[in-house]
Structures are given as C-alpha cells and as structure tokens.
Design an enzyme around this catalytic site. Sequence first.
Site, PDB file in Angstrom:
ATOM      1  N   GLU A   1      46.352  34.900-133.739  1.00 35.30           N
ATOM      2  CA  GLU A   1      46.184  33.468-134.038  1.00 35.30           C
ATOM      3  C   GLU A   1      45.928  32.890-135.500  1.00 35.30           C
ATOM      4  O   GLU A   1      44.788  32.439-135.859  1.00 35.30           O
ATOM      5  CB  GLU A   1      45.202  32.752-133.086  1.00 35.30           C
ATOM      6  CG  GLU A   1      45.603  32.963-131.843  1.00 35.30           C
ATOM      7  CD  GLU A   1      44.485  32.275-130.917  1.00 35.30           C
ATOM      8  OE1 GLU A   1      43.307  32.133-131.118  1.00 35.30           O
ATOM      9  OE2 GLU A   1      44.901  32.154-129.681  1.00 35.30           O
TER      10      GLU A   1
ATOM     11  N   GLU B   1      48.308  35.751-124.680  1.00 35.92           N
ATOM     12  CA  GLU B   1      47.037  35.396-123.969  1.00 35.92           C
ATOM     13  C   GLU B   1      47.375  33.893-123.191  1.00 35.92           C
ATOM     14  O   GLU B   1      47.990  33.044-123.697  1.00 35.92           O
ATOM     15  CB  GLU B   1      46.172  34.845-125.191  1.00 35.92           C
ATOM     16  CG  GLU B   1      45.507  35.854-125.895  1.00 35.92           C
ATOM     17  CD  GLU B   1      44.462  35.389-126.869  1.00 35.92           C
ATOM     18  OE1 GLU B   1      43.626  34.284-126.587  1.00 35.92           O
ATOM     19  OE2 GLU B   1      44.206  36.138-128.007  1.00 35.92           O
TER      20      GLU B   1
HETATM   21  C1  BG6 Z   1      42.007  32.730-128.267  1.00 38.00           C
HETATM   22  C2  BG6 Z   1      41.437  33.920-129.028  1.00 38.00           C
HETATM   23  O1  BG6 Z   1      42.050  31.787-129.442  1.00 38.00           O
HETATM   24  O2  BG6 Z   1      41.281  32.446-127.319  1.00 38.00           O
HETATM   25  C3  BG6 Z   1      40.591  34.967-128.320  1.00 38.00           C
HETATM   26  O3  BG6 Z   1      42.511  34.837-129.475  1.00 38.00           O
HETATM   27  C4  BG6 Z   1      39.722  33.883-127.247  1.00 38.00           C
HETATM   28  O4  BG6 Z   1      39.746  35.754-128.666  1.00 38.00           O
HETATM   29  C5  BG6 Z   1      40.446  33.160-126.353  1.00 38.00           C
HETATM   30  O5  BG6 Z   1      38.627  34.644-126.433  1.00 38.00           O
HETATM   31  C6  BG6 Z   1      39.640  32.114-125.460  1.00 38.00           C
HETATM   32  O6  BG6 Z   1      38.813  31.477-126.146  1.00 38.00           O
HETATM   33  P1  BG6 Z   1      37.196  31.181-125.603  1.00 38.00           P
HETATM   34  O7  BG6 Z   1      36.463  30.679-126.746  1.00 38.00           O
HETATM   35  O8  BG6 Z   1      37.451  30.721-124.461  1.00 38.00           O
HETATM   36  O9  BG6 Z   1      36.838  32.779-125.696  1.00 38.00           O
END
Ligand code: BG6
Length: 488
Positions: free
Chosen positions: A195, A387
């Site tokens: 990202e 993701e």
């Molecule tokens: C993404 C990241 O932006 O979101 C992850 O690549 C991250 O590392 C995921 O964990 C979810 O975000 P959060 O803040 O809920 O952990």
Amino acid sequence: MKTKVEYGFPKGFLWGGATAANQIEGACLEDGKGMSTSDYAAYKDPYATGEVNNFTFNVTSKELEEYRANEEKYKFPKRWGIDFYHRYAEDIALFAEMGFKVFRFSISWVRIFPTGLETEPNEAGFAFYDKVIAELKKYHIEPLITLSHYEMPIVLSEKYNGWQSRELIDCFVRFAAACFKRYKNDVKYWITFNEMNMNLNSLYTGAGSFPDKVDHLEQAAYQASHYQFVASSLAVKAGKEIMPDAKIGCMINRIESYAKTCRPEDQLQALKADQINLFYPEVQARGEYPSYMSRYFKEKNIMLETEPEDFQIIRDYTVDFIAFSYYMTHVTEDRPDANELAGKLDSPIKNPYLKLTEWGWPIDPIGLRITLNKMYDRYKKPLFLVENGLGARDKVEADGSIHDDYRIDYIREHVKQMKEAVTDGVDLMGYTTWGCIDLISCGTSEMTKRYGFIYVDQDDEGNGTLNRSRKDSFYWYKKVIETNGEEL
Ligand code: BG6
C-alpha cells in the site's frame, strides 16, 4: 476477444490469507533482529480516550525520544505480535486444513539487514523464513511475499528520515535482491511495497519519515513515493534477472470514490479522487507519471527531487500484476479539501446506503465489483486482491466456540461480487483475506480488532495463552476453497 462467458472462478484460483511480519511474528529481539519503525508504535488505549480509531501509526521524532527514555511506561504490541515466530508450524497446519493455496506474509527487513546499512544479510534472519517457506511447501501452499510491509529499520529513519532520502533506494534494493537470491527456487509471487499510497496517511508507517521533520507533509509523501517507485522498479529489474519466471507486483490500498450527487462538479471531483488513488498503479503498471499529477503537483506547489534516469527505470521495469487491498469506498463532493481527503482513510462524507463496521469503515461489496472492473479495464494486467476482511470483536462462548457469522456474511458478499467481476472477464489471480489469523492491528496496535478465521487468545495488553482456535468462519472458508467459490 473472449467470446465465451465463463461463470465463476477459474481453476487454479489462489485462495488464501494474508499477514505482515510486524503484526504477527513477535520475537522482537531474537536472532539478531534490528529495531524497526513498527516496534515503536505504542498502544494507546482507545477505550480510555473514547476514540475508536485511535491511530498509533504516525510517530513523531519527539514521541520516539519519549518512548526510548521511558520504555516501561508504554506498550508496543507489534513487538510481541502473536508469536508466529515460534508457532508458525501450528499456524501453517491450520491454513493447510482450510485448504489455502497461497499465504501472503512479509519478510521483516530488520531480520535480514538489522540496521539497513549492512552489506551482508543476517543468516539467522533468513533461517526463520527458510523454515516458514519449507513448511508452506510441505502443504503445497504458494508463498506470496511482501518485501516492505509497513516497517523498516529505525536506523534508516533516524539517519535519513526514511524515504525522504535517495540513499534508501540502494538499501532497499540490496534487501530485495538478497531475498530474491535466497528464494529464487521457492517463491514465485512477490510484492515490493505494501500500500504505497498510504504514505499520504502515515508518513512514518509508509515511509519511515517523522512527520515533524518535514516542512510540507504532502510533498514529503510524494517525495518518498518517488524514491519508492524507483526502488520498486530496480527491485523488479533485479528480480527478473535472478528469477526470470517470477511474478512481481505493486500494491495499493484501493478506495473507489463515488460522487455524492450527479452534479457535474461532484462527478469531476470523484474522477480526481480516483486519479489520486490510482496514481500509484499508473506509475508502476504503466510506467509513467500521469499528466494529471503534473498539474496537481504544480498547483499544490509540490516539487519532487528526481534524476533524469529515474523515469527511464520506471518505464523499463513495470510490474506483472497489480495487488490491492479493498476495505471500503468513499463519497466525495466538490469542496476545497476534496483532494486531500482522497488520500485519507477517514472521510467526513458518509454514504447513507452503506453500513459501517464497528470501527466505522463503510462496507461495500458491490464497490469491489466496480473497482475490479475499473482497474482491469484501465490496466489490462492481472489483479490480485491481497487484503479484504472485517475487523470485529469476537465473543468466545463457554464451550470455546466463536460464532462469527458477521465475518462470514462480510466475506461471502465480497466473494460473490468478486465472482461477478471474474465472470465480467476480470483477470483476478487470487484472494487472500486480511488477518486470516487474528493479529495486531496495524492502525491501532490493538488485538480487539480481529480479522481471523483462527482466534488467538491474547488481549490488547498482551495477556493470554496465545492458544489458537477455529471460529465458525474457519469451517465456512474451508468449504469455499474446497468448492472453488461455488458453495458460499
Ligand atoms: C491494511 C494494511 O491497510 O489494512 C494492514 O496493509 C492492516 O497491515 C489492514 O492491518 C487493516 O487495518 P487495521 O488498522 O484494521 O489493522
């Protein structure tokens, strides 16, 4: 032209899950590991401050000083993770039980080059990833490795203010090439930076730069991105020389922007917001800075330091696929701060048609189909959804079971839309849900915000047995994989 419509996921679709080293490994001081930027993301109790999204991912140089001087006063959950470092075999066995075809994880830069300045890699650091990869291979799970996932040597942050300096390019390429050489026979899928567009949200997490040490935050974010573009392209070059068959991708946090109304001014703003979000794959997949950004930089008084050869490097070494995370969509409208908001996670403009997660993230499965189509139309390169998932509180019943039907619903609706997009003709390589095993939140450093199919017994303060257990979603996802997305 493909004339036959094929419904559903292709054979060989890569189903799996995703993690990052700094959110799972722990073992902060083992086997010669150096300290990384994420080791200094202190937990700030959101319940004490009343701020659910109490982001801990921007650390100033003053905070770093304070943390160092008073280590005992603070908690740094990313230092302990979920102890994947010692429990990787058990965790991978659970992934295999779900039928994973792929597992996305990152290699911690500081395990391999503890300060980032060494010329030779740390053998003990590689030894850990050797074991992880061997374990994955045992179950025929493909590794998908992110080289830089929100952490870097703190030494590079302090010496150079992270990616504000060109020096970082060589340091990163040295790290990337060492990983490629080590795993050229074992790993086919790579992502250079996680990202990269989140530099606009958190200069410290994305670029290892202290926000209080730059004059102009936006300029600093784009300067760091420029050096990362060059580093990423040089990594692609090295990767292709070392492993000609490898597939190397870029990655963005994709946030589709809808216009608030059909008023042309709002529509135009939605286009601009999208252009800012897609600037990253524009450079990395197409190989050039889009002209709309030249105008944007000029009007924002952003002047980047570049070398003439940078643009040739960017042109020559583009990525093979575009990986992205998808959690939400945004709404935008014609207002003075619209461009700045386009780069940010939080948006003050709400979409009345969408429900929110407990952490206030809009849930929009159809937006995923829209975005898959849009990106594929635009780049005609394979996409990889690396993701997606629901951060939620889980309740453990007296008998130990965890009924996370909300998570099943969330993922089911997204998989349905992914399937529609694939049927529309989008070339989608695979799907790795975020945090397939509960892990430390990136944004808030807490444990309460869980994404996993596998529950980890640990609280925000680091108390718990660390025992793993299967949630209802574990069995559901296993079925999804078994039927290649037919049984949802
Ligand atoms: C993404 C990241 O932006 O979101 C992850 O690549 C991250 O590392 C995921 O964990 C979810 O975000 P959060 O803040 O809920 O952990």
